[in-house]
Each structure stands twice: as structure tokens, then as C-alpha cells.
Design a protein around this motif. Structure first.
Motif, PDB file in Angstrom:
ATOM      1  N   UNK A 186      37.497  53.801  14.999  1.00  0.00           N
ATOM      2  CA  UNK A 186      38.473  54.792  14.526  1.00  0.00           C
ATOM      3  C   UNK A 186      38.112  56.193  14.995  1.00  0.00           C
ATOM      4  N   UNK A 187      36.834  56.544  14.891  1.00  0.00           N
ATOM      5  CA  UNK A 187      36.420  57.891  15.305  1.00  0.00           C
ATOM      6  C   UNK A 187      36.696  58.126  16.780  1.00  0.00           C
ATOM      7  N   UNK A 188      36.419  57.125  17.619  1.00  0.00           N
ATOM      8  CA  UNK A 188      36.667  57.292  19.053  1.00  0.00           C
ATOM      9  C   UNK A 188      38.158  57.338  19.359  1.00  0.00           C
ATOM     10  N   UNK A 189      38.934  56.515  18.665  1.00  0.00           N
ATOM     11  CA  UNK A 189      40.381  56.518  18.887  1.00  0.00           C
ATOM     12  C   UNK A 189      40.992  57.858  18.475  1.00  0.00           C
ATOM     13  N   UNK A 190      40.570  58.380  17.324  1.00  0.00           N
ATOM     14  CA  UNK A 190      41.077  59.673  16.866  1.00  0.00           C
ATOM     15  C   UNK A 190      40.651  60.782  17.827  1.00  0.00           C
ATOM     16  N   UNK A 191      39.444  60.663  18.370  1.00  0.00           N
ATOM     17  CA  UNK A 191      38.986  61.697  19.298  1.00  0.00           C
ATOM     18  C   UNK A 191      39.785  61.677  20.597  1.00  0.00           C
ATOM     19  N   UNK A 192      40.174  60.509  21.061  1.00  0.00           N
ATOM     20  CA  UNK A 192      41.016  60.424  22.268  1.00  0.00           C
ATOM     21  C   UNK A 192      42.320  61.181  22.034  1.00  0.00           C
ATOM     22  N   UNK A 193      42.939  60.947  20.874  1.00  0.00           N
ATOM     23  CA  UNK A 193      44.170  61.667  20.542  1.00  0.00           C
ATOM     24  C   UNK A 193      43.923  63.171  20.457  1.00  0.00           C
ATOM     25  N   UNK A 194      42.836  63.564  19.763  1.00  0.00           N
ATOM     26  CA  UNK A 194      42.539  64.985  19.590  1.00  0.00           C
ATOM     27  C   UNK A 194      42.264  65.660  20.933  1.00  0.00           C
ATOM     28  N   UNK A 195      41.596  64.946  21.823  1.00  0.00           N
ATOM     29  CA  UNK A 195      41.306  65.519  23.134  1.00  0.00           C
ATOM     30  C   UNK A 195      42.588  65.699  23.939  1.00  0.00           C
ATOM     31  N   UNK A 196      43.501  64.749  23.827  1.00  0.00           N
ATOM     32  CA  UNK A 196      44.782  64.859  24.536  1.00  0.00           C
ATOM     33  C   UNK A 196      45.621  66.012  24.000  1.00  0.00           C
ATOM     34  N   UNK A 197      45.554  66.232  22.662  1.00  0.00           N
ATOM     35  CA  UNK A 197      46.326  67.298  22.032  1.00  0.00           C
ATOM     36  C   UNK A 197      45.536  68.604  21.929  1.00  0.00           C
ATOM     37  N   UNK A 198      44.278  68.579  22.368  1.00  0.00           N
ATOM     38  CA  UNK A 198      43.393  69.750  22.252  1.00  0.00           C
ATOM     39  C   UNK A 198      43.347  70.239  20.807  1.00  0.00           C
ATOM     40  N   UNK A 199      43.143  69.293  19.907  1.00  0.00           N
ATOM     41  CA  UNK A 199      43.144  69.568  18.467  1.00  0.00           C
ATOM     42  C   UNK A 199      41.769  70.081  18.058  1.00  0.00           C
ATOM     43  N   UNK A 200      41.673  71.400  17.863  1.00  0.00           N
ATOM     44  CA  UNK A 200      40.388  72.059  17.693  1.00  0.00           C
ATOM     45  C   UNK A 200      39.565  71.598  16.486  1.00  0.00           C
TER      46      UNK A 200
END
Length: 505
Positions: A186-200
Motif C-alpha cells: 500500500x505504501x509503495x502504491x500510494x507513493x507512485x500516485x503521490x509522485x505522479x501528482x507531485x503530492x508534497x
């Protein structure tokens, strides 16, 4: 015909079961120790950021500890020659591993970086400072503390060994393993999304835990054509964490005495023209001096407050300690601004350049005025510093002084703490500045900002970094781009240092 297990196989089975329970106990201990990383960092402030923090904390620390068990302890269980030796060896490995984790956590809390080859120089400097203050009693105490910790691991190992059959009756292996796997994925999946959206709120957690390499959109999604790299890079250039603009200045109340009878003159050049005759004044010259401010208002704010210009908007209604403290202690203080500078800057401290009263004088002048302002009479009766470099494309200038400056590298932020210490103030510079006292420096790197870029100088290299991670490394001496890898540990420490006055800390 019933085939009974051989004694060796029975020992192996029991040791493997014991090893899994021993690993679970140490995973729990490691998670507790790793809470230091969590509480040493700003909270995410959002629900998704908090979800990522929790899953990354549990998943990464659990995976890292179990991986250590698989690599170092599980093979010992299959040797099965001497259970006591295996338990003792496993206890030593666990004690050393968790002690390193605890040391890394305390290091991260203090400096913002982890143990690594990239951090070797920084760690060496930090260790030399701390070790120089250690006596044999402290070393003996640390050794005894480790023996106590090792003893705890031995007791834990034996306690689990005696109860392993009872524990084995509880079929919790699959649920526990599934829980940690779900957290990790889950942490890696959420980080992929955050990296794509540049979610600080998630991106800024990237360096929180040791040996952490979260999956990114750039490497994962682009591989399958799911991410437009051109648009991704464009969005990255537009991202910036505005939370750093919120400042708590000074960080702590500043209490100290000063020599109110001292005379000091500090001159900051506001153009890049050469100062004629300055080399004939017999001043000490610090060549590795940098003035990174992108505007004159930023240069003035940086000089008087001792913090980078990124904070200047939040400082507009505050008084700099450098001016307020001497005035409060009865020392005459005046600032002199060239006619080209705005009239609204520090009105209560402004006085004409012709004012010759004793005390502290800080002037912001062009080269043509400095040439006639600095005289031999001034040098004989005043402690003097002259800072140049503003307007220079490389930001590099010179710092001249009739004081004994002992630093290898300096920036505009260092002027305020140097002045305060020269006046006799012994308060910690970290209370009111991100700079250091150049009369007694404590580090060989510096961090500043230029506009909304973080700028780090270390080992002859300048690293310009946007808050989203885009960076460029150049050689200070030549101005040419360097192929050196980014020192993530230094950058992490620099940002932590830079953010000392931020309200998010």
C-alpha cells in the motif's frame, strides 16, 4: 508404518519456529525505535499523507527487520548443531542491528540524514565534535548500555525458546505476514500516485526512514506508457512547498550580554563593481564567500536577520535580533542605505552615512561609495567587515575583515551571528540564525536560498535544488556543470537546518 522425524529435523523445526517468533518480537521493538523518525519530522497534515506515513512506517520497518532475519538468522537455524550458540549469535545480531537503528534514528533527529557512504564526511565531522567531548566514563557507560541491551536480547531469545511450542499453537503467522505485506504494498502504491501528482505531504517523507527507496511514477508508470514524462517534468518545475514561508523567529528567546562600548562597522556591497583600493587596506580576505540573494530587499533581510531570503515575507513585521538586542542593551545602532534603496526599510534604525557615533553601523552601499567610506582611521577604531558578491552571476564574492575569520566557507547568513559573537553575545546562534559564527565555525558546508531555490555549497560544488527534487550541480571554481551524484544525506541535513524556524517543525 509411522515415520518419526529425526532429532536433527525436530531441532531445525523448533529453531525455525523460534526464529520467526524472535523476528516478530524484534519487528515490534524496531517499530517502536523507528517512531523517533516519525516524531522528528513534520506531520503530513492530510489524511492521505497520514495513511502513507503509517503504512510506510509499519511496512518498511517490518520488511527491513524481517529481511535482516532471513539473511543473518534463518540460515543459522538450519545449521542446528548447537541451539544455544545459535540463540546467542542471533541475540548479538539483533542487538547490533537494533542499536544501529537507534543510532541512525538519533542521528536523523539531530542532523536530518541517515548512516550511509554519502554521509561519511558529515558523520565524521559530527562524530569528531561529539567524541571530543567524551571521557572514558561516557564510553564505559555506552558499553554497559549495550551489554544491558544484549542481555535483554538473550533473555528474550531464551523466553521464546521455552514457550515456542505454546506460541506455535496460535496460528497468527499468515495474518501477521499479510498485514505487513499489505502495509508495504500500500505504501509503495500510494507513493507512485503521490509522485505522479507531485503530492508534497507524501513526497517530503521520502527520506524519513533508512534504506527506503519508494516506488516512483517516473520509473513505474512511464515504463508502461501510463505517464507523460514531459508533462510530469513541467509540473515538477511548478511545484514548491510554501509551508517553509511560515516562520517562528527567533526560535528561542535570545538572552546575552554585549560590550556596548565596542565599535563595529559592517558594509554590504549592493552592486558587482570592483572596489578600488580595497586590497591596500591590509584586511584579511575570505575568498569562499557567497551572496545568493536574488533581490536587494532579500540581501538586506538576509544580512540583518541571518536567515535566507525565502523567509523575507514572514519577517516583514519582525525586528531582527541583530538590531533589537544591542539597542535594548543600550548600544547605539544605525543602518545606512544607499539612496537607490527603498525608503521603507527599517525606518527606525536609518541614519545618514555621515553619522560618526560609536556603536554598531551596518551599511548597504555601492562600490563607489565604499571606496571613500572605508578609511585607515575607521580600521583602527572599528572592527570591520566588508561583504561583496551580490549581483555576481555565480554569487561568489569576498569577505574582508580586520578580524580573524577562521571559516573555510561563508555566506550572507553568517554575518549576523559573527557580529553578535564579536560584540560578546554568547547565546546559541541557532536561536536567531541559520548561519554560523565565522570566528569559531562549526561546519564546512552552507545552505542558503536564491529565489525559491535551495542552494547548498560543499567540497567545491554548488547544488541548486527545487523543493520537488529537481537539481543541478556545478563546480564553484569553474561554474561548469558537474557529473557528481547528488548527496542526498547532505541535502536532507541542509533542508532540516534551513527549516529550523519553520512553524511546521
Amino acid at each position: 508404518m509411522i515415520l518419526a522425524e529425526s532429532p536433527r529435523r525436530q531441532r531445525v523445526t523448533k529453531l525455525v519456529n523460534w526464529g520467526h517468533w524472535f523476528a516478530l518480537a524484534n519487528i515490534i521493538i524496531a517499530i517502536v525505535i523507528a517512531s523517533i523518525f516519525v516524531f522528528s519530522s513534520p506531520m503530513p497534515g492530510t489524511g492521505v499523507g497520514t495513511l502513507y506515513l503509517l503504512t510506510n512506517w509499519l511496512g518498511h520497518i517490518g520488511f527491513m527487520t524481517f529481511f535482516g532475519f532471513v539473511i543473518f538468522i534463518l540460515p543459522l537455524c538450519y545449521l542446528a548443531t548447537n541451539p544455544r550458540a545459535i540463540k546467542a549469535s542471533a541475540s548479538i545480531i539483533a542487538a547490533v542491528g537494533l542499536a544501529l537503528l537507534a543510532f541512525d534514528a538519533l542521528l536523523f533527529n539531530r542532523t536530518g540524514f541517515h548512516i550511509s557512504f554519502h554521509a561519511a564526511d558529515l558523520l565524521k565531522t559530527e562524530a569528531q565534535t561529539q567524541i571530543s567531548e567524551f571521557y572514558w566514563q561516557q564510553w564505559a557507560y555506552l558499553f554497559m548500555l549495550f551489554l544491558v541491551w544484549l542481555g535483554f536480547q538473550l533473555v528474550l531469545a531464551n523466553a521464546i525458546w521455552k514457550r515456542v511450542e505454546r506460541f506455535s499453537q496460535h496460528k497468527i503467522g499468515v495474518p501477521v505476514a499479510s498485514f505487513f505485506v499489505v502495509c508495504f504494498v500500500t505504501s509503495h502504491a500510494v507513493h507512485v500516485w503521490a509522485d505522479a501528482e507531485l503530492y508534497q505531504p507524501i513526497i517530503k517523507q521520502d527520506n524519513m526512514f533508512p534504506l527506503s527507496y519508494p516506488a516512483t511514477a517516473k520509473t513505474t508508470m512511464s515504463r508502461y506508457g501510463l505517464l507523460d514524462l514531459a508533462a510530469y517534468e513541467e509540473r515538477k518545475q511548478l511545484q514548491f512547498n510554501t509551508d517553509i514561508h511560515n516562520i517562528n523567529y527567533p526560535a528561542e528567546p535570545v538572552y546575552c550580554s554585549i560590550d556596548s562600548g565596542m565599535n563595529m562597522t559592517v558594509i554590504v556591497q549592493i552592486d558587482d563593481a570592483p572596489i578600488s583600493g580595497i586590497d591596500t587596506l591590509g584586511l584579511n580576505a575570505l575568498e569562499n564567500y557567497h551572496s545568493t540573494a536574488s533581490s536587494l530587499r532579500g540581501l538586506i533581510t538576509t544580512t540583518l536577520f541571518g536567515v535566507p531570503e525565502i523567509y523575507q515575507d514572514s519577517l516583514s513585521q519582525k525586528r531582527p535580533v541583530l538590531l533589537a538586542l544591542p539597542v535594548g542593551l543600550g548600544m547605539p545602532v544605525s543602518t545606512h542605505f544607499d539612496e537607490s534603496l527603498p525608503d521603507d526599510l527599517f525606518k527606525s534604525y536609518r541614519q545618514p552615512l555621515s553619522n560618526n557615533h560609536n556603536g554598531l553601523h551596518i551599511a548597504f552601499l555601492p562600490a563607489s561609495v565604499i571606496e571613500g567610506y572605508v578609511t585607515q582611521d575607521m580600521l583602527q577604531s572599528n572592527k570591520v567587515m566588508i561583504a561583496t558578491g551580490y549581483g555576481n552571476e555565480s554569487s561568489q564574492g569576498m569577505l574582508y575583515s580586520n578580524m580573524s575569520l577562521s571559516a573555510d566557507i561563508a555566506s550572507t547568513e553568517d554575518l549576523a551571528p559573527t557580529i553578535m559573537n564579536a560584540l560578546g553575545c554568547a547565546a546559541p546562534t541557532t536561536f536567531y540564525s541559520t548561519g554560523q559564527n565565522l570566528l569559531n565555525p562549526s561546519r564546512k558546508w552552507l545552505v542558503s536560498t536564491s529565489g525559491e531555490r535551495i542552494v547548498v555549497f560543499h567540497n567545491g560544488k554548488r547544488t541548486d535544488v527545487l523543493s520537488n527534487g529537481s537539481y543541478e550541480i556545478t563546480e564553484v571554481a569553474t561554474g561548469k556543470r558537474s557529473n557528481a551524484p547528488l548527496n542526498v544525506d547532505l541535502l536532507s541535513q541542509a533542508i532540516k537546518h534551513l527549516s529550523r524556524f519553520s512553524n511546521q517543525n
